[in-house]
Scaffold this motif. Sequence first.
Motif, PDB file in Angstrom:
ATOM      1  N   ILE A   1       0.240  20.015 -21.381  1.00 51.24           N
ATOM      2  CA  ILE A   1       1.149  19.124 -20.655  1.00 51.24           C
ATOM      3  C   ILE A   1       0.430  17.806 -20.349  1.00 51.24           C
ATOM      4  O   ILE A   1       0.951  16.722 -20.579  1.00 51.24           O
ATOM      5  N   MET A   2      -0.799  17.940 -19.840  1.00 52.81           N
ATOM      6  CA  MET A   2      -1.565  16.737 -19.497  1.00 52.81           C
ATOM      7  C   MET A   2      -1.746  15.849 -20.717  1.00 52.81           C
ATOM      8  O   MET A   2      -1.605  14.633 -20.645  1.00 52.81           O
ATOM      9  N   LYS A   3      -2.063  16.487 -21.860  1.00 55.19           N
ATOM     10  CA  LYS A   3      -2.304  15.706 -23.072  1.00 55.19           C
ATOM     11  C   LYS A   3      -1.015  15.025 -23.559  1.00 55.19           C
ATOM     12  O   LYS A   3      -1.036  13.899 -24.025  1.00 55.19           O
TER      13      LYS A   3
ATOM     14  N   GLU B   1      -1.545  25.800 -21.392  1.00 54.34           N
ATOM     15  CA  GLU B   1      -0.287  25.053 -21.284  1.00 54.34           C
ATOM     16  C   GLU B   1      -0.462  23.832 -20.382  1.00 54.34           C
ATOM     17  O   GLU B   1       0.040  22.748 -20.681  1.00 54.34           O
ATOM     18  N   GLU B   2      -1.204  24.051 -19.297  1.00 48.46           N
ATOM     19  CA  GLU B   2      -1.464  22.959 -18.352  1.00 48.46           C
ATOM     20  C   GLU B   2      -2.193  21.811 -19.065  1.00 48.46           C
ATOM     21  O   GLU B   2      -1.851  20.640 -18.897  1.00 48.46           O
TER      22      GLU B   2
END
Lengths: 301, 244
Positions: free
Chosen positions: A207-209, A203-204
């Motif tokens: 989010i970054m992408k 998920e992290e």
Amino acid sequence: MKISTLFYCMWQGLRSTFRNKWFTLASVATISACLFLFGLFYAILMNFQHMVKNAQDGVSVTVFFDEGISDERVLEIGELISHRVEVSKVEYISADEAWETVKVYYFEGNEDAEKGFLENPLEESDSYEVFLTDVSMHEALVSYLKSIDGVRKVNEAASVSNMLSGINVIIGYVTGGIIVILFAVSVFLISNTVTIGISVRKEEIQIMKYIGATDFFVRAPFVIEGIIIGVIGSLIPLVVVYMIYNQVMLYVAERFTYLSQLMQFLTVEEIFANLTPVCIGLGVGIGFLGSFTTVRKHLSV
Amino acid sequence: MRTGSKKRVVRKPNDHVISFENVSKAYTEGAPALNNVNLHIDKGEFVFIVGDSGSGKSTMIKLIMREVLPSKGRVFVNGIDVVRLKHRQIPKYRRNIGIVFQDFRLLKDRNVYENVAFAQRIIQVPGREIRKNVPSILSMVGLAGKYKARPKQLSGGEQQRVALARALINKPDILLADEPTGNLDPKNSWEIMSLLEKINENGTTVLVVTHNREIVNAMQKRVITVKKGIIVSDEERGGYIDED
């Protein structure tokens, strides 16, 4: 890329190593276990190889000359032999020296029997003792020696050299095999551990992408984390193997004195001169590859 | 409530910020999530996309974000043919689009300040500017005093404000909101919608996917209704269409 961005990625990687402590511990333990086994096998096999090498150094071929050969020709033959690549050392043994050696060997404690020989029975038995750089070249050297004009006889050490080259080949295969198996097992284990660790953080990554992070920006902290884990995972087994090796050497020296006289073991410094960079290199390599390839699977968001 | 109108909104092609041209998307064969959709959204518009679960609303968001590619047709965003974007061009493309989700999607291990600053760090904004911009955007969403808090220390409404601040800090042309009030109580929902309206008034095109009938009906914005992958209604100052 700005230097501040690079530092930011490094800081995030470092933070992440401590933040995901269970994942870090699992990965470090996996790498440590694999490299510990590798270190042990490496130390054992290097000692084996060292002993075989020592035995090889003692393997020699004796060259006898034709009767009535001139001293000049003997010297020429010595020159010819010593220039061969497979030759490490050439020692001239005169007939008198040869007889002295025989006397010590056969007549020690029975000097009366020796008195029966009024003259040197080994007259005309001057010889060269030729030591090899590599026992696998034994056959080639013997053929050459036999072809030299003025050489009457060559005492081979075929069985010893064949056995030692056989052991050498086996050690080579065993070393290669163990390294390949341990590497494959560690890559498999690391890849599994990293996959589990990273899927939790999928998920992290997403989010970054979504925010517009480049693959480099997403991947860098994971790769740095992988490298840190790799370094720690390689240092732990190095310390453990160092301590075990030292203890074993001390124990052998104290309890099995005859063994340490019979066999010459490598010192811990000699073992670790190569083992340290190899182990750290493997740890860093496994950590880097494991994180790099696993993160890649999640970058197609 | 106004329902059933089939009136299409005609736009000047040059003003389109988002265009769908004959777009179809099927995740599995024979079951299209979107079916031959034509849609144009202009600069500065505030648009609701409404419809049942599985009607294709979120697929539209995914297509705009270039998370998925259309099976057929073309999607243009800010004049860029999304289909033709190369993988390495996607990050830069996305920096012009802010996005907020129903589940906020904040980085749980970082505080409010770091969550917002993160969006600036990835585009390599100098540290001194980040230190200036983040407090300013946090003030705008009403969270200036909570910059040190972790997401789990915040209410749903506050978390959504952080997500909004993060989406807006890089001044995107477009703001996509996928069910932004889905996890919020009515009071927080209205506060978020007010913020979105304010953002829109400042010139950002806002596209909101929602199920919230009350909000859609009250705000009187353009409403696009999607059903089984087809746009069944596109109304200026529209309302929520009942599915039955």
